[in-house]
Design an enzyme around this catalytic site. Structure first.
Site, PDB file in Angstrom:
ATOM      1  N   ASP A 200       0.847  -1.191   0.000  1.00 20.89           N
ATOM      2  CA  ASP A 200       0.000   0.000   0.000  1.00 20.89           C
ATOM      3  C   ASP A 200       0.882   1.240   0.000  1.00 20.89           C
ATOM      4  O   ASP A 200       1.739   1.408   0.882  1.00 20.89           O
ATOM      5  CB  ASP A 200      -0.909   0.001   1.234  1.00 20.89           C
ATOM      6  CG  ASP A 200      -2.129   0.896   1.046  1.00 20.89           C
ATOM      7  OD1 ASP A 200      -2.386   1.305  -0.087  1.00 20.89           O
ATOM      8  OD2 ASP A 200      -2.825   1.173   2.038  1.00 20.89           O
TER       9      ASP A 200
ATOM     10  N   HIS B 108      -3.798  14.173   0.945  1.00 21.13           N
ATOM     11  CA  HIS B 108      -3.959  13.279   2.099  1.00 21.13           C
ATOM     12  C   HIS B 108      -2.739  13.358   3.013  1.00 21.13           C
ATOM     13  O   HIS B 108      -2.881  13.447   4.234  1.00 21.13           O
ATOM     14  CB  HIS B 108      -4.157  11.845   1.608  1.00 21.13           C
ATOM     15  CG  HIS B 108      -4.232  10.831   2.704  1.00 21.13           C
ATOM     16  ND1 HIS B 108      -5.255  10.798   3.630  1.00 21.13           N
ATOM     17  CD2 HIS B 108      -3.398   9.797   3.030  1.00 21.13           C
ATOM     18  CE1 HIS B 108      -5.070   9.787   4.476  1.00 21.13           C
ATOM     19  NE2 HIS B 108      -3.947   9.174   4.137  1.00 21.13           N
TER      20      HIS B 108
ATOM     21  N   ARG C 198       1.138  16.388  13.289  1.00 19.51           N
ATOM     22  CA  ARG C 198       2.420  17.049  13.553  1.00 19.51           C
ATOM     23  C   ARG C 198       2.355  18.564  13.462  1.00 19.51           C
ATOM     24  O   ARG C 198       3.320  19.246  13.800  1.00 19.51           O
ATOM     25  CB  ARG C 198       3.486  16.540  12.569  1.00 19.51           C
ATOM     26  CG  ARG C 198       3.843  15.078  12.724  1.00 19.51           C
ATOM     27  CD  ARG C 198       5.017  14.696  11.826  1.00 19.51           C
ATOM     28  NE  ARG C 198       4.714  14.917  10.415  1.00 19.51           N
ATOM     29  CZ  ARG C 198       4.136  14.006   9.634  1.00 19.51           C
ATOM     30  NH1 ARG C 198       3.785  12.840  10.144  1.00 19.51           N
ATOM     31  NH2 ARG C 198       3.912  14.265   8.366  1.00 19.51           N
TER      32      ARG C 198
ATOM     33  N   GLU D 270     -10.924   4.066   3.942  1.00 14.85           N
ATOM     34  CA  GLU D 270      -9.932   4.765   3.128  1.00 14.85           C
ATOM     35  C   GLU D 270     -10.282   4.555   1.662  1.00 14.85           C
ATOM     36  O   GLU D 270     -10.320   3.426   1.168  1.00 14.85           O
ATOM     37  CB  GLU D 270      -8.507   4.261   3.419  1.00 14.85           C
ATOM     38  CG  GLU D 270      -8.006   4.677   4.801  1.00 14.85           C
ATOM     39  CD  GLU D 270      -6.541   4.336   5.014  1.00 14.85           C
ATOM     40  OE1 GLU D 270      -6.009   3.483   4.270  1.00 14.85           O
ATOM     41  OE2 GLU D 270      -5.923   4.932   5.903  1.00 14.85           O
TER      42      GLU D 270
ATOM     43  N   GLU E 163      -9.412   4.238  -1.788  1.00 11.46           N
ATOM     44  CA  GLU E 163      -8.210   3.934  -2.550  1.00 11.46           C
ATOM     45  C   GLU E 163      -8.579   3.215  -3.843  1.00 11.46           C
ATOM     46  O   GLU E 163      -9.711   2.777  -4.038  1.00 11.46           O
ATOM     47  CB  GLU E 163      -7.256   3.036  -1.748  1.00 11.46           C
ATOM     48  CG  GLU E 163      -6.792   3.614  -0.429  1.00 11.46           C
ATOM     49  CD  GLU E 163      -5.590   2.872   0.148  1.00 11.46           C
ATOM     50  OE1 GLU E 163      -4.800   2.301  -0.650  1.00 11.46           O
ATOM     51  OE2 GLU E 163      -5.429   2.856   1.380  1.00 11.46           O
TER      52      GLU E 163
ATOM     53  N   THR F  35      -8.685  -5.575   3.956  1.00  9.40           N
ATOM     54  CA  THR F  35      -8.672  -4.768   2.741  1.00  9.40           C
ATOM     55  C   THR F  35      -9.727  -5.307   1.794  1.00  9.40           C
ATOM     56  O   THR F  35      -9.676  -6.467   1.394  1.00  9.40           O
ATOM     57  CB  THR F  35      -7.280  -4.813   2.080  1.00  9.40           C
ATOM     58  OG1 THR F  35      -6.311  -4.311   2.998  1.00  9.40           O
ATOM     59  CG2 THR F  35      -7.253  -3.972   0.816  1.00  9.40           C
TER      60      THR F  35
ATOM     61  N   THR G  29      -4.798   6.508   0.336  1.00  6.71           N
ATOM     62  CA  THR G  29      -6.036   7.291   0.341  1.00  6.71           C
ATOM     63  C   THR G  29      -5.975   8.411  -0.698  1.00  6.71           C
ATOM     64  O   THR G  29      -5.011   9.173  -0.744  1.00  6.71           O
ATOM     65  CB  THR G  29      -6.285   7.879   1.732  1.00  6.71           C
ATOM     66  OG1 THR G  29      -6.329   6.807   2.682  1.00  6.71           O
ATOM     67  CG2 THR G  29      -7.602   8.640   1.775  1.00  6.71           C
TER      68      THR G  29
END
Length: 402
Positions: A131, A138, A147, A204, A206, A242, A335
């Site tokens: 992945d 994202h 952060r 997510e 994807e 998944t 994502t």
């Protein structure tokens, strides 16, 4: 001009003659899976087409055993010339003006199944799953949440497509229920870590590329040759386990919707520099249906073109040290979030880690997913009078194990 099939295909169908995605299915009364192709609301059984000797091209006429397998892996290993030959053969057989299948009532009955009368299986035997983390939006949003804005994206993110290796054993087909995971969370003060159900269950949005021919151990794939190592794409929801959609849309079907990738700054290193860096204009959507409700809410609208790193760059980087990929390997994009609030690809971003709950159509709110919630991913390319789509990738959250 829109292509016409003798099989009725609604203009809004994801599966017109221009698409012909590959999958694996089994009829309700059969125990064995076999390869098939989607056309409108039907599945074409490729084992019956092969048994009738209709794959008569120079490559497949002596190699049609790939259509009698319980997965597409053998077919994928044959490479793009075989894929193109199969696609053109199937496209011709299903065309409105081609009598071979159209007028053969016995073969039609044996080879065309209504979709609601079959069970879809995993299309490939996934040996390995990686992945990636390829959406700049994202990456920036998640980095800002955890952060702060001053260190949102580490500088190395702009130099290589970051990825992790995941477990292939927990990849499941669309429609499979997902059990809420359990684990330890960070202790508060002097307390012990908490062990229990995840409090921040997420989806997510994807997609994933499906590897065709692999590469030998110790060799790498040139980024400008990586295209021929990718069979196609599926929708993917990377949550606890998944989930992937059952139909693989080929690169041939997507080619009319290719678009230039956004400019990469700084320019990538030579081994990641492409002669043409491209994505695809695939409209993506996520719908959430609360437990006990019938009404769905659209919570995300994004697009595959929001990816910073391309699928071919991902594959080339994966092999740069000689890692051997194999047919059926799954390479997730990470994502796919866009620049707008409605284009964020997970609940973490949509609710800003739970600080701004979503209000759904029925008036209820969600910070993260609750037990019983059902999530559906879908995506398609819009052509002139037709769509090339992926169907759906769906699942429901079940309570954690006790």
């Amino acid at each position: 001009m829109v292509m016409r099939s003798f099989v009725d295909v609604d203009p809004d169908s994801h599966f017109p003659l221009e698409n012909l995605p590959f999958g694996v299915f089994k009829p309700a009364d059969d125990k064995e899976g076999r390869p098939g192709v989607a056309i409108g609301n039907f599945v074409l059984d490729l084992s019956e087409i092969a048994a009738a000797g209709l794959f008569s091209g120079p490559i497949l006429s002596g190699n049609s055993q790939c259509f009698f397998q319980p997965s597409l892996n053998m077919f994928l290993a044959m490479g793009r010339p075989a894929w193109k030959e199969a696609r053109l053969t199937i496209q011709k057989l299903l065309s409105a003006d081609e009598p071979t299948l159209r007028d053969d009532q016995i073969l039609r009955k044996k080879s065309l199944f209504p979709m609601d009368q079959v069970k879809m299986l995993l299309p490939v035997r996934v040996g390995d799953y990686t992945d990636f983390f390829c959406s700049m939006h994202h990456a920036r949003n998640c980095g800002t949440i955890f952060r702060g804005p001053d260190n949102a994206i580490p500088p190395n993110w702009f130099h290589l497509p970051i990825a992790y290796h995941g477990r292939a054993s927990s990849i499941v087909i669309s429609g499979t229920d997902i059990i809420r995971p359990r684990g330890q969370t960070h202790p508060v003060g002097d307390s012990h870590p908490y062990f229990g159900p995840s409090k921040k269950m997420d989806f997510e949005l994807e997609m994933a590329s499906i590897v065709g021919p692999g590469n030998a151990l110790g060799t790498s794939v040139n980024v400008n040759e990586a295209y021929d190592h990718i069979f196609g794409f599926v929708l993917m929801n990377d949550w606890s386990g998944t989930t992937i959609s059952p139909w693989i849309v080929t690169l041939e079907a997507l080619e009319p919707f290719a678009c230039d990738c956004r400019k990469q700054n700084p320019p990538p290193l030579p081994y990641l520099t492409e002669s043409r860096s491209k994505n695809y204009d695939i409209k993506l959507e996520v719908r959430l249906k609360p437990a006990g409700e019938t009404q769905e809410s659209v919570v995300t609208r994004s697009n595959f073109c929001n990816l910073y790193w391309t699928a071919t760059q991902q594959l080339a980087h994966h092999t740069i040290n000689g890692c051997n990929l194999n047919p059926g390997d799954l390479l997730g994009t990470g994502t796919i979030s866009g620049p707008d609030p409605e284009s964020l690809g997970c609940m973490l971003e949509l609710t800003w880690n739970g600080q701004k709950p979503l209000t759904l159509q029925n008036g209820s709110t969600r910070s993260f997913l609750e037990d019983g919630d059902a999530v559906t991913l879908t995506g398609y390319c819009q052509g002139e009078g037709y769509r090339v789509g992926f169907g759906e990738c769906s699942g429901k959250i079940l309570p954690a194990l006790k």
